[in-house]
Design a protein around this motif. Structure first.
Motif, PDB file in Angstrom:
ATOM      1  N   VAL A   1       0.880  -1.158   0.000  1.00  0.00           N
ATOM      2  CA  VAL A   1       0.000   0.000   0.000  1.00  0.00           C
ATOM      3  C   VAL A   1       0.923   1.215   0.000  1.00  0.00           C
ATOM      4  N   LEU A   2       0.845   1.997  -1.052  1.00  0.00           N
ATOM      5  CA  LEU A   2       1.731   3.144  -1.240  1.00  0.00           C
ATOM      6  C   LEU A   2       0.968   4.415  -0.891  1.00  0.00           C
ATOM      7  N   HIS A   3       1.571   5.250  -0.057  1.00  0.00           N
ATOM      8  CA  HIS A   3       0.919   6.475   0.393  1.00  0.00           C
ATOM      9  C   HIS A   3       1.930   7.607   0.340  1.00  0.00           C
ATOM     10  N   GLN A   4       1.627   8.648  -0.450  1.00  0.00           N
ATOM     11  CA  GLN A   4       2.511   9.820  -0.469  1.00  0.00           C
ATOM     12  C   GLN A   4       2.089  10.767   0.639  1.00  0.00           C
ATOM     13  N   VAL A   5       3.036  11.086   1.511  1.00  0.00           N
ATOM     14  CA  VAL A   5       2.737  11.868   2.705  1.00  0.00           C
ATOM     15  C   VAL A   5       2.896  13.361   2.457  1.00  0.00           C
ATOM     16  N   ASP A   6       3.982  13.760   1.758  1.00  0.00           N
ATOM     17  CA  ASP A   6       4.193  15.191   1.543  1.00  0.00           C
ATOM     18  C   ASP A   6       4.922  15.427   0.228  1.00  0.00           C
ATOM     19  N   LEU A   7       5.239  16.695  -0.017  1.00  0.00           N
ATOM     20  CA  LEU A   7       5.809  17.098  -1.301  1.00  0.00           C
ATOM     21  C   LEU A   7       7.300  16.882  -1.406  1.00  0.00           C
ATOM     22  N   GLU A   8       7.977  16.446  -0.359  1.00  0.00           N
ATOM     23  CA  GLU A   8       9.451  16.376  -0.393  1.00  0.00           C
ATOM     24  C   GLU A   8      10.018  15.609  -1.591  1.00  0.00           C
ATOM     25  N   PRO A   9       9.566  14.486  -2.056  1.00  0.00           N
ATOM     26  CA  PRO A   9       8.396  13.754  -1.550  1.00  0.00           C
ATOM     27  C   PRO A   9       8.772  12.716  -0.495  1.00  0.00           C
ATOM     28  N   THR A  10       7.775  12.379   0.318  1.00  0.00           N
ATOM     29  CA  THR A  10       7.905  11.287   1.272  1.00  0.00           C
ATOM     30  C   THR A  10       6.809  10.270   0.998  1.00  0.00           C
ATOM     31  N   TYR A  11       7.216   9.021   0.863  1.00  0.00           N
ATOM     32  CA  TYR A  11       6.276   7.933   0.614  1.00  0.00           C
ATOM     33  C   TYR A  11       6.343   6.942   1.761  1.00  0.00           C
ATOM     34  N   ARG A  12       5.203   6.371   2.094  1.00  0.00           N
ATOM     35  CA  ARG A  12       5.164   5.272   3.049  1.00  0.00           C
ATOM     36  C   ARG A  12       4.694   4.023   2.323  1.00  0.00           C
ATOM     37  N   LEU A  13       5.428   2.943   2.529  1.00  0.00           N
ATOM     38  CA  LEU A  13       5.151   1.661   1.896  1.00  0.00           C
ATOM     39  C   LEU A  13       4.724   0.687   2.977  1.00  0.00           C
ATOM     40  N   LEU A  14       3.476   0.281   2.964  1.00  0.00           N
ATOM     41  CA  LEU A  14       2.965  -0.680   3.931  1.00  0.00           C
ATOM     42  C   LEU A  14       3.078  -2.055   3.297  1.00  0.00           C
ATOM     43  N   VAL A  15       3.868  -2.915   3.912  1.00  0.00           N
ATOM     44  CA  VAL A  15       4.205  -4.203   3.320  1.00  0.00           C
ATOM     45  C   VAL A  15       4.020  -5.314   4.359  1.00  0.00           C
ATOM     46  N   ARG A  16       3.550  -6.460   3.896  1.00  0.00           N
ATOM     47  CA  ARG A  16       3.394  -7.606   4.792  1.00  0.00           C
ATOM     48  C   ARG A  16       4.753  -7.990   5.382  1.00  0.00           C
ATOM     49  N   GLY A  17       4.731  -8.390   6.633  1.00  0.00           N
ATOM     50  CA  GLY A  17       5.973  -8.727   7.313  1.00  0.00           C
ATOM     51  C   GLY A  17       6.776  -9.804   6.605  1.00  0.00           C
ATOM     52  N   SER A  18       6.082 -10.758   5.979  1.00  0.00           N
ATOM     53  CA  SER A  18       6.788 -11.863   5.325  1.00  0.00           C
ATOM     54  C   SER A  18       7.522 -11.419   4.063  1.00  0.00           C
ATOM     55  N   PHE A  19       7.156 -10.263   3.517  1.00  0.00           N
ATOM     56  CA  PHE A  19       7.826  -9.749   2.323  1.00  0.00           C
ATOM     57  C   PHE A  19       8.720  -8.552   2.622  1.00  0.00           C
ATOM     58  N   ALA A  20       8.788  -8.152   3.891  1.00  0.00           N
ATOM     59  CA  ALA A  20       9.499  -6.926   4.249  1.00  0.00           C
ATOM     60  C   ALA A  20      10.990  -7.005   3.940  1.00  0.00           C
ATOM     61  N   GLN A  21      11.623  -8.146   4.237  1.00  0.00           N
ATOM     62  CA  GLN A  21      13.058  -8.265   3.983  1.00  0.00           C
ATOM     63  C   GLN A  21      13.354  -8.163   2.487  1.00  0.00           C
ATOM     64  N   TYR A  22      12.552  -8.832   1.670  1.00  0.00           N
ATOM     65  CA  TYR A  22      12.759  -8.759   0.217  1.00  0.00           C
ATOM     66  C   TYR A  22      12.640  -7.318  -0.254  1.00  0.00           C
ATOM     67  N   LEU A  23      11.610  -6.622   0.204  1.00  0.00           N
ATOM     68  CA  LEU A  23      11.422  -5.229  -0.211  1.00  0.00           C
ATOM     69  C   LEU A  23      12.579  -4.366   0.265  1.00  0.00           C
ATOM     70  N   ALA A  24      13.036  -4.586   1.496  1.00  0.00           N
ATOM     71  CA  ALA A  24      14.163  -3.809   2.023  1.00  0.00           C
ATOM     72  C   ALA A  24      15.414  -4.035   1.180  1.00  0.00           C
ATOM     73  N   ASP A  25      15.673  -5.275   0.827  1.00  0.00           N
ATOM     74  CA  ASP A  25      16.848  -5.563  -0.008  1.00  0.00           C
ATOM     75  C   ASP A  25      16.748  -4.854  -1.358  1.00  0.00           C
ATOM     76  N   TRP A  26      15.553  -4.876  -1.934  1.00  0.00           N
ATOM     77  CA  TRP A  26      15.367  -4.200  -3.224  1.00  0.00           C
ATOM     78  C   TRP A  26      15.590  -2.689  -3.085  1.00  0.00           C
ATOM     79  N   LEU A  27      15.033  -2.094  -2.038  1.00  0.00           N
ATOM     80  CA  LEU A  27      15.188  -0.652  -1.838  1.00  0.00           C
ATOM     81  C   LEU A  27      16.651  -0.271  -1.600  1.00  0.00           C
TER      82      LEU A  27
END
Length: 202
Positions: free
Chosen positions: A162-188
């Motif tokens: 779930v992608l949410h843009q918080v402000d114009l900087e820009p700042t994004y928040r990525l809500l990710v299932r815990g089981s996929f969090a490590q994979y996403l972190a490695d990609w980022l």
């Protein structure tokens, strides 16, 4: 020993790594985990009287335009579907928020489920944040199409977020299932690597 001391976030072990990958300047990008946010899945008829009561209780109407976000004090209400929202708030606010929403729902058909343990949140910020996301997300994230107050359920490098843009900087928040969090972190971490180094000029 309390329950709080036993909690472990999916990406807590990467706090120092995220900090080391965070940079400043016109190519700056920041990475951090925001663990343990309250997340309540709310489903009900948006045109019913319960929706009106919940809007009054929150202090802001439930958003009904697709992929928009309502801000209600410390809470953010993300539109997930025509009859579904995700209420996101600070760590520890789930019991009081859930009680408030259940009281407003009364006996009308609807559902409220605490899904706080289902996802963690990764925050990506800085001038280069959009360029990082564009490496793995098919959404049009240009400011003409995706702005603060927008959200979307999408894929980022094959991971549902779930992608949410918080402000114009820009700042994004990525809500990710815990089981996929490590994979996403490695990609980022890989996707932000180029921004840790000065731009080469001819």
């Amino acid at each position: 020993m309390t329950a709080d001391t036993l909690r472990h976030s999916p990406l807590g072990h990467l706090a120092d790594v995220f900090a080391a990958h965070s940079t400043t300047g016109d190519r700056g990008v920041g990475l951090r985990e925001i663990p343990f946010l309250t997340q309540l899945d709310l489903q009900l008829d948006p045109h019913g009287t319960a929706a009106q009561r919940i809007g009054r209780a929150l202090g802001a109407p439930l958003p009904t335009d697709p992929n928009t976000v309502a801000v209600a004090g410390a809470l953010r209400v993300l539109w997930l579907g025509p009859e579904e929202w995700l209420v996101v708030g600070p760590d520890g606010s789930a019991p009081a928020t859930a009680a408030m929403l259940r009281a407003a729902l009364e006996d009308e058909p609807g559902s409220l489920v605490d899904v706080s343990a289902n996802r963690t949140t990764v925050e990506l910020s800085g001038p280069a944040a959009r360029r990082v996301l564009e490496k793995g997300c098919a959404l049009d994230l240009h400011p003409r199409a995706f702005t603060p107050g927008r959200c979307a359920q999408t894929l980022l490098s094959k991971v549902n977020v779930v992608l949410h843009q918080v402000d114009l900087e820009p700042t994004y928040r990525l809500l990710v299932r815990g089981s996929f969090a490590q994979y996403l972190a490695d990609w980022l971490l890989d996707a932000t690597e180029e921004y840790r180094h000065p731009r080469l000029t001819p």
